[in-house]
Design a protein around this motif. Structure first.
Motif, PDB file in Angstrom:
ATOM      1  N   ILE A 126       0.795  -1.231   0.000  1.00 30.33           N
ATOM      2  CA  ILE A 126       0.000   0.000   0.000  1.00 30.33           C
ATOM      3  C   ILE A 126       0.827   1.282   0.000  1.00 30.33           C
TER       4      ILE A 126
ATOM      5  N   HIS B 201       2.693   3.038  -2.036  1.00 28.88           N
ATOM      6  CA  HIS B 201       2.562   4.017  -3.124  1.00 28.88           C
ATOM      7  C   HIS B 201       1.155   4.608  -3.210  1.00 28.88           C
ATOM      8  N   LYS B 202       0.183   3.923  -2.628  1.00 35.38           N
ATOM      9  CA  LYS B 202      -1.194   4.431  -2.617  1.00 35.38           C
ATOM     10  C   LYS B 202      -1.400   5.463  -1.512  1.00 35.38           C
TER      11      LYS B 202
ATOM     12  N   LYS C 103      -2.904  11.604  -0.091  1.00 30.28           N
ATOM     13  CA  LYS C 103      -1.817  12.449  -0.590  1.00 30.28           C
ATOM     14  C   LYS C 103      -1.915  13.888  -0.074  1.00 30.28           C
TER      15      LYS C 103
END
Length: 124
Positions: free
Chosen positions: A43, A45-46, A95
């Motif tokens: 997970i 990179h998410k 993000k």
């Protein structure tokens, strides 16, 4: 303004102990996350920003692997979101939150919201 109660649970990996059968009830909930190297690697990179990815490994001196640190940062973001949602009444993506966990158990979460609200910093 009263915000709707949002359900952010991933039933395959999280146990909701709050017993939220009535979605209008607000209270304290506890999320339990399985912490393992495989899930953290899957997970990262998410849920992490580029800055967070480049700063992984700062907790290895206290026995926390990079993959475990990913799960810690994920949990920090979830906690910040759940605390802030009733105040800001908007969705916050992974993000838009940037986390910095420290070796003394403290952490900093900074929210940079796309909606244009000012940057919000939480220290705990």
């Amino acid at each position: 303004a009263d915000c709707p109660v949002l359900d952010t649970e991933d039933e395959s990996s999280t146990a909701d102990i709050a017993g939220n059968s009535n979605r209008q009830t607000r209270g304290i909930g506890i999320d339990l996350e399985r912490i393992n190297d495989d899930r953290g690697s899957r997970i990262q990179h998410k849920v992490l920003t580029e800055w967070e990815l480049s700063h992984l490994g700062g907790l290895e001196s206290i026995g926390i692997s990079k993959a475990q640190e990913v799960m810690l940062r994920f949990s920090l973001k979830e906690s910040a979101y759940k605390a802030m949602h009733p105040i800001i009444c908007e969705y916050v993506s992974f993000k838009e939150a940037e986390t910095t966990p420290f070796t003394d158990g403290m952490a900093k979460v900074e929210l940079s919201l796309k909606s244009g609200l000012s940057q919000i910093s939480i220290n705990a």
